[in-house]
Motif scaffolding. Structure first.
Motif, short mmCIF file in Angstrom:
data_model
loop_
_atom_site.label_atom_id
_atom_site.label_comp_id
_atom_site.label_asym_id
_atom_site.label_seq_id
_atom_site.Cartn_x
_atom_site.Cartn_y
_atom_site.Cartn_z
N GLU A 1 0.84 -1.18 0.00
CA GLU A 1 0.00 0.00 0.00
C GLU A 1 0.88 1.23 0.00
O GLU A 1 1.96 1.24 0.60
N CYS A 2 0.43 2.26 -0.69
CA CYS A 2 1.20 3.50 -0.82
C CYS A 2 0.28 4.68 -0.54
O CYS A 2 -0.79 4.79 -1.15
N SER A 3 0.69 5.54 0.39
CA SER A 3 -0.16 6.69 0.75
C SER A 3 0.25 7.97 0.04
O SER A 3 -0.21 9.05 0.38
N PHE B 1 4.25 -11.19 -8.85
CA PHE B 1 3.82 -9.81 -9.05
C PHE B 1 3.53 -9.16 -7.70
O PHE B 1 3.57 -9.82 -6.67
N ILE B 2 3.23 -7.89 -7.77
CA ILE B 2 2.81 -7.14 -6.58
C ILE B 2 1.45 -6.51 -6.90
O ILE B 2 1.24 -6.03 -8.02
N ILE B 3 0.57 -6.53 -5.93
CA ILE B 3 -0.65 -5.73 -6.02
C ILE B 3 -0.38 -4.49 -5.18
O ILE B 3 -0.12 -4.59 -3.98
N LEU B 4 -0.40 -3.34 -5.83
CA LEU B 4 -0.08 -2.08 -5.16
C LEU B 4 -1.31 -1.18 -5.13
O LEU B 4 -1.90 -0.90 -6.18
N TYR B 5 -1.67 -0.77 -3.93
CA TYR B 5 -2.82 0.11 -3.73
C TYR B 5 -2.34 1.52 -3.47
O TYR B 5 -1.63 1.77 -2.50
N TYR C 1 3.65 6.78 -9.39
CA TYR C 1 2.36 6.43 -9.99
C TYR C 1 2.43 6.60 -11.50
O TYR C 1 1.92 5.77 -12.25
N ASP C 2 3.07 7.69 -11.96
CA ASP C 2 3.14 7.97 -13.40
C ASP C 2 3.98 6.95 -14.16
O ASP C 2 3.80 6.78 -15.36
N GLU C 3 4.88 6.24 -13.47
CA GLU C 3 5.76 5.28 -14.14
C GLU C 3 5.12 3.91 -14.37
O GLU C 3 5.60 3.14 -15.19
N ILE C 4 4.09 3.59 -13.62
CA ILE C 4 3.52 2.25 -13.75
C ILE C 4 2.61 2.16 -14.97
O ILE C 4 2.04 3.15 -15.42
N ASN C 5 2.50 0.95 -15.49
CA ASN C 5 1.68 0.70 -16.67
C ASN C 5 0.20 0.71 -16.27
O ASN C 5 -0.27 -0.19 -15.58
N LYS C 6 -0.52 1.71 -16.74
CA LYS C 6 -1.94 1.87 -16.37
C LYS C 6 -2.84 0.79 -16.98
O LYS C 6 -3.98 0.63 -16.57
N GLU C 7 -2.30 0.02 -17.94
CA GLU C 7 -3.08 -1.09 -18.49
C GLU C 7 -3.28 -2.20 -17.45
O GLU C 7 -4.12 -3.07 -17.64
N TYR C 8 -2.51 -2.15 -16.37
CA TYR C 8 -2.61 -3.15 -15.32
C TYR C 8 -3.45 -2.68 -14.12
O TYR C 8 -3.31 -3.20 -13.02
N LYS C 9 -4.30 -1.71 -14.36
CA LYS C 9 -5.20 -1.26 -13.29
C LYS C 9 -6.19 -2.39 -12.98
O LYS C 9 -6.79 -2.98 -13.88
N ILE C 10 -6.33 -2.67 -11.69
CA ILE C 10 -7.22 -3.75 -11.25
C ILE C 10 -8.62 -3.20 -11.04
O ILE C 10 -8.81 -2.23 -10.31
#
Length: 177
Positions: A80-82, A110-114, A146-155
């Motif tokens: 989790e990331c605040s 993988f990681i699930i990151l909130y 946040y800007d660096e992650i691939n938004k196609e992997y939004k859960i």
């Protein structure tokens, strides 16, 4: 030795959502995923409530979850990331080593990151984790944004499953071919 106290509850809401999701996956014969408890050694126990008030980690944990999805072995960690920046130090070297070995054996890590600031959850493929990890080890940025992650992997949330991550596993596998 690392000690455990209220900090050990960080991310527990995300884990509760993932646990609910995993229960639904099992009910629908989609996956069998187990939460891996972190081994702790109690130091202080409240005699009235019988709750552990102080403990230390007995050994290094690997990842939060291990299982199989439609015949595919998977392992992942919930983070989790605040803020909009995730410190790479929140992923430990022994976890990277475990996930790397898991992938070498044909599994998917993988990681699930909130991101709590924008209430969004992302599947971070191991290949992306390694890019961020290696960059940090080579003297580069010690975090990713946040800007660096691939938004196609939004859960997405689907029919009451708040962390419907298995469709992202397929996307990850498709990207490897």
């Amino acid at each position: 030795m690392a000690t455990w106290n209220s900090r050990g509850l960080r991310g527990s809401i995300l884990e509760e959502l993932i646990n609910h999701c995993n229960d639904k996956y099992l009910e629908n014969n989609l996956a069998l995923i187990q939460k891996i408890p972190t081994p702790i050694k109690p130091i202080n126990i409240d005699k009235e409530t019988r709750h552990i008030t102080l403990a230390y980690f007995d050994q290094k944990s690997t990842v939060d979850y291990i299982g199989v999805v439609q015949g595919i072995p998977v392992c992942f960690d919930a983070k989790e990331c605040s803020s909009n920046t995730f410190p790479i130090q929140n992923i430990h070297e022994h976890q990277i080593e475990f996930m790397s070995n898991y992938e070498k054996q044909g599994g998917v890590a993988f990681i699930i990151l909130y991101f709590s600031t924008c209430d969004e959850k992302y599947y971070i493929p191991f290949t992306d984790i390694m890019l961020f990890w290696n960059r940090s080890k080579e003297g580069g940025r010690k975090s990713f944004t946040y800007d660096e992650i691939n938004k196609e992997y939004k859960i997405r949330s689907v029919r009451g499953i708040m962390v419907h991550y298995i469709e992202m596993i397929q996307k990850d596998l498709d990207s490897r071919n």
